[in-house]
Design a protein around this motif. Structure first.
Motif, PDB file in Angstrom:
ATOM      1  N   UNK A 182       0.835  -1.207   0.000  1.00 39.02           N
ATOM      2  CA  UNK A 182       0.000   0.000   0.000  1.00 39.02           C
ATOM      3  C   UNK A 182       0.869   1.256   0.000  1.00 39.02           C
ATOM      4  N   UNK A 183       1.941   1.232   0.757  1.00 36.09           N
ATOM      5  CA  UNK A 183       2.867   2.367   0.779  1.00 36.09           C
ATOM      6  C   UNK A 183       3.489   2.574  -0.598  1.00 36.09           C
ATOM      7  N   UNK A 212       1.525   6.710  -6.832  1.00 32.10           N
ATOM      8  CA  UNK A 212       0.380   7.490  -7.300  1.00 32.10           C
ATOM      9  C   UNK A 212       0.443   8.950  -6.872  1.00 32.10           C
ATOM     10  N   UNK A 213       0.896   9.200  -5.662  1.00 28.56           N
ATOM     11  CA  UNK A 213       0.863  10.561  -5.114  1.00 28.56           C
ATOM     12  C   UNK A 213       2.131  11.356  -5.404  1.00 28.56           C
ATOM     13  N   UNK A 214       3.247  10.728  -5.375  1.00 25.81           N
ATOM     14  CA  UNK A 214       4.511  11.446  -5.539  1.00 25.81           C
ATOM     15  C   UNK A 214       5.471  10.646  -6.420  1.00 25.81           C
ATOM     16  N   UNK A 248       7.586  11.447  -8.775  1.00 26.04           N
ATOM     17  CA  UNK A 248       8.934  11.989  -8.968  1.00 26.04           C
ATOM     18  C   UNK A 248       9.775  11.848  -7.707  1.00 26.04           C
ATOM     19  N   UNK A 249       9.182  12.105  -6.558  1.00 20.64           N
ATOM     20  CA  UNK A 249       9.931  12.043  -5.305  1.00 20.64           C
ATOM     21  C   UNK A 249      10.181  10.616  -4.829  1.00 20.64           C
ATOM     22  N   UNK A 250       9.355   9.688  -5.298  1.00 18.91           N
ATOM     23  CA  UNK A 250       9.477   8.318  -4.803  1.00 18.91           C
ATOM     24  C   UNK A 250      10.565   7.527  -5.510  1.00 18.91           C
ATOM     25  N   UNK A 251      11.133   8.066  -6.572  1.00 20.48           N
ATOM     26  CA  UNK A 251      12.168   7.326  -7.309  1.00 20.48           C
ATOM     27  C   UNK A 251      13.341   6.953  -6.416  1.00 20.48           C
ATOM     28  N   UNK A 252      13.730   7.829  -5.512  1.00 18.72           N
ATOM     29  CA  UNK A 252      14.840   7.539  -4.625  1.00 18.72           C
ATOM     30  C   UNK A 252      14.508   6.517  -3.557  1.00 18.72           C
ATOM     31  N   UNK A 253      13.214   6.389  -3.247  1.00 16.91           N
ATOM     32  CA  UNK A 253      12.798   5.443  -2.215  1.00 16.91           C
ATOM     33  C   UNK A 253      12.492   4.057  -2.758  1.00 16.91           C
ATOM     34  N   UNK A 254      12.252   3.944  -4.052  1.00 19.16           N
ATOM     35  CA  UNK A 254      11.832   2.676  -4.619  1.00 19.16           C
ATOM     36  C   UNK A 254      12.815   1.532  -4.381  1.00 19.16           C
ATOM     37  N   UNK A 255      14.109   1.708  -4.633  1.00 14.66           N
ATOM     38  CA  UNK A 255      15.015   0.575  -4.390  1.00 14.66           C
ATOM     39  C   UNK A 255      15.002   0.122  -2.930  1.00 14.66           C
TER      40      UNK A 255
END
Length: 104
Positions: free
Chosen positions: A25-26, A32-34, A36-43
């Motif tokens: 869910x996170x 969906x919400x961010x 562009x900003x989530x690219x760094x958190x994905x890995x």
């Protein structure tokens, strides 16, 4: 053969399922919400999901053929996370930018 009593083993499996669900869910919310900003958190998030899935499969009795790919995926995601942190020069917990280095 399980070392935990049946009730504890079942509870542990359900807890891991809950962690997987919340993590998914996170991930969906971040994408969906961010996006562009989530690219760094994905890995980082994918490494955690892979480890959690490996734990779930291992506790559920899956063999090495199922657990090993999850662990390999976690390792690869972790390497991508380290590479992204190095490229973006993220501050480390011991030395944040602007704080200077500690004196000997």
């Amino acid at each position: 053969m399980s070392f935990l009593p049946f009730d504890e083993a079942a509870l542990l499996l359900h807890l891991v399922d809950l962690v997987l669900l919340v993590s998914l869910l996170e991930l969906a919310w971040l994408l969906l919400r961010r996006p562009a900003k989530s690219r760094g958190l994905l890995p980082n998030l994918l490494a955690g999901l892979s480890l959690c899935l490996a734990l779930r499969l291992g506790l559920g009795g899956a063999g090495l053929a199922w657990v090993a790919p999850c662990l390999i995926a976690a390792g690869v995601a972790h390497l991508f996370d380290l590479q992204a942190r190095r490229a973006e020069n993220f501050p480390t917990p011991t030395h944040a930018p602007g704080q200077g280095r500690p004196s000997p």
